[in-house]
Motif scaffolding. Structure first.
Motif, PDB file in Angstrom:
ATOM      1  N   PHE A 116      42.537  38.005  46.207  1.00  0.00           N
ATOM      2  CA  PHE A 116      42.342  37.819  47.640  1.00  0.00           C
ATOM      3  C   PHE A 116      41.328  38.832  48.168  1.00  0.00           C
ATOM      4  O   PHE A 116      41.119  39.892  47.557  1.00  0.00           O
ATOM      5  N   PRO A 117      40.693  38.543  49.313  1.00  0.00           N
ATOM      6  CA  PRO A 117      39.677  39.454  49.850  1.00  0.00           C
ATOM      7  C   PRO A 117      40.168  40.870  50.132  1.00  0.00           C
ATOM      8  O   PRO A 117      39.354  41.794  50.210  1.00  0.00           O
ATOM      9  N   ASP A 118      41.486  41.059  50.294  1.00  0.00           N
ATOM     10  CA  ASP A 118      41.997  42.414  50.523  1.00  0.00           C
ATOM     11  C   ASP A 118      42.184  43.185  49.225  1.00  0.00           C
ATOM     12  O   ASP A 118      42.666  44.318  49.227  1.00  0.00           O
ATOM     13  N   GLY A 119      41.814  42.572  48.091  1.00  0.00           N
ATOM     14  CA  GLY A 119      41.895  43.259  46.806  1.00  0.00           C
ATOM     15  C   GLY A 119      43.170  43.001  46.034  1.00  0.00           C
ATOM     16  O   GLY A 119      43.254  43.331  44.851  1.00  0.00           O
ATOM     17  N   THR A 120      44.181  42.425  46.685  1.00  0.00           N
ATOM     18  CA  THR A 120      45.436  42.136  45.984  1.00  0.00           C
ATOM     19  C   THR A 120      45.248  40.928  45.077  1.00  0.00           C
ATOM     20  O   THR A 120      44.308  40.146  45.230  1.00  0.00           O
ATOM     21  N   ARG A 121      46.169  40.776  44.137  1.00  0.00           N
ATOM     22  CA  ARG A 121      46.051  39.700  43.172  1.00  0.00           C
ATOM     23  C   ARG A 121      47.421  39.162  42.802  1.00  0.00           C
ATOM     24  O   ARG A 121      48.441  39.828  42.972  1.00  0.00           O
ATOM     25  N   ILE A 122      47.423  37.963  42.276  1.00  0.00           N
ATOM     26  CA  ILE A 122      48.625  37.348  41.726  1.00  0.00           C
ATOM     27  C   ILE A 122      48.294  36.940  40.303  1.00  0.00           C
ATOM     28  O   ILE A 122      47.368  36.160  40.070  1.00  0.00           O
ATOM     29  N   ASP A 123      49.033  37.474  39.360  1.00  0.00           N
ATOM     30  CA  ASP A 123      48.849  37.113  37.960  1.00  0.00           C
ATOM     31  C   ASP A 123      49.793  35.975  37.608  1.00  0.00           C
ATOM     32  O   ASP A 123      50.981  36.027  37.939  1.00  0.00           O
ATOM     33  N   GLY A 124      49.265  34.963  36.943  1.00  0.00           N
ATOM     34  CA  GLY A 124      50.095  33.841  36.536  1.00  0.00           C
ATOM     35  C   GLY A 124      49.935  32.653  37.468  1.00  0.00           C
ATOM     36  O   GLY A 124      49.133  32.662  38.411  1.00  0.00           O
ATOM     37  N   ASN A 125      50.701  31.629  37.200  1.00  0.00           N
ATOM     38  CA  ASN A 125      50.630  30.375  37.950  1.00  0.00           C
ATOM     39  C   ASN A 125      51.314  30.546  39.294  1.00  0.00           C
ATOM     40  O   ASN A 125      52.520  30.347  39.425  1.00  0.00           O
ATOM     41  N   ALA A 126      50.544  30.915  40.298  1.00  0.00           N
ATOM     42  CA  ALA A 126      51.096  31.217  41.620  1.00  0.00           C
ATOM     43  C   ALA A 126      51.554  29.947  42.326  1.00  0.00           C
ATOM     44  O   ALA A 126      50.893  28.909  42.268  1.00  0.00           O
ATOM     45  N   GLU A 127      52.684  30.050  43.003  1.00  0.00           N
ATOM     46  CA  GLU A 127      53.164  28.929  43.795  1.00  0.00           C
ATOM     47  C   GLU A 127      52.339  28.787  45.068  1.00  0.00           C
ATOM     48  O   GLU A 127      51.825  29.769  45.611  1.00  0.00           O
ATOM     49  N   ARG A 128      52.236  27.575  45.554  1.00  0.00           N
ATOM     50  CA  ARG A 128      51.440  27.316  46.761  1.00  0.00           C
ATOM     51  C   ARG A 128      51.931  28.152  47.941  1.00  0.00           C
ATOM     52  O   ARG A 128      51.128  28.731  48.673  1.00  0.00           O
TER      53      ARG A 128
END
Length: 243
Positions: free
Chosen positions: A216-228
């Motif tokens: 995301f633009p704030d630098g955070t991330r989600i690893d793996g198959n993220a839910e909607r």
């Protein structure tokens, strides 16, 4: 004149005190690192004061252990604040995994615009990754978002060849979606293999070791198959913060 002299001397004394305190803290951390080495090896990347008084945090790659100053006592596992319920170890992992949005070479990404596309996410995905293909289905349902997809060929040589074929196609976005959503293979073309290898190097530089990853633009991330719902929540939170 005398007042100025006193003020100048006071400033020098304060600066010297800060320098000494910093040096003492660094020496203390170095001592903890040295004490830990016989127990965990020489691969300690960082030692710092933990949020708990008297406890130190040692980072080895993406793993954490905790110790007292003498390293006599070691703790392995997540550190939880029972008053707030916050996982302090997970917070540190998140801090370390932040990716500066401006560091992403968006011109090298495959761009998909849903609706007006005013919101943005970046996705790292291997063309042979099953979870990436599932995530692609989810991404199609997002509203008002521009998706910057970085093909990250890390699973096999076939991934490199598929990535090259997609990048060399006349319409990379269409070729990507045809493969990821419908399993329609692009026309083979190895001419873009250098670009595929450059994307793999980018992933390594950013510390991305698996796919998929949503950034995301704030630098955070989600690893793996993220839910909607999780992706939408994160986008909505950033939109509120920007107001």
């Amino acid at each position: 004149m005398r007042t100025r002299t006193i003020l100048a001397l006071t400033g020098v004394a304060l600066a010297a005190g800060v320098t000494l305190n910093y040096a003492a803290r660094q020496a203390e951390l170095a001592g903890v690192k040295a004490a830990l080495a016989p127990h965990v090896g020489a691969g300690i990347d960082e030692v710092r004061q933990a949020p708990v008084p008297g406890l130190f945090e040692a980072r080895i790659g993406s793993d954490f252990i905790y110790a007292d100053q003498t390293a006599r006592y070691l703790l392995s596992g997540d550190l939880i604040d029972t008053q707030t319920g916050e996982n302090l170890t997970e917070r540190r992992r998140s801090e370390l995994s932040l990716i500066t949005w401006s560091d992403l070479p968006l011109t090298q990404a495959i761009q998909t615009v849903n609706g007006h596309g005013s919101r943005h996410i970046a996705v790292f995905a291997d063309p042979n990754c099953r979870h990436c293909q599932q995530l692609e289905q989810t991404l199609r349902t997002l509203d008002d978002v521009t998706i910057h997809t970085f093909a990250l060929p890390i699973l096999s040589q076939q991934s490199v060849e598929l990535t090259s074929a997609v990048l060399c196609s006349a319409q990379p976005a269409r070729a990507w979606h045809d493969w990821m959503l419908r399993r329609q293979a692009p026309t083979p073309n190895v001419a873009c293999a250098p670009q595929a290898e450059a994307l793999r190097a980018l992933g390594q530089r950013l510390g991305i070791r698996g796919t998929p990853v949503v950034i995301f633009p704030d630098g955070t991330r989600i690893d793996g198959n993220a839910e909607r719902s999780v992706i939408v929540q994160r986008l909505d939170r950033m939109a509120r913060a920007a107001k």
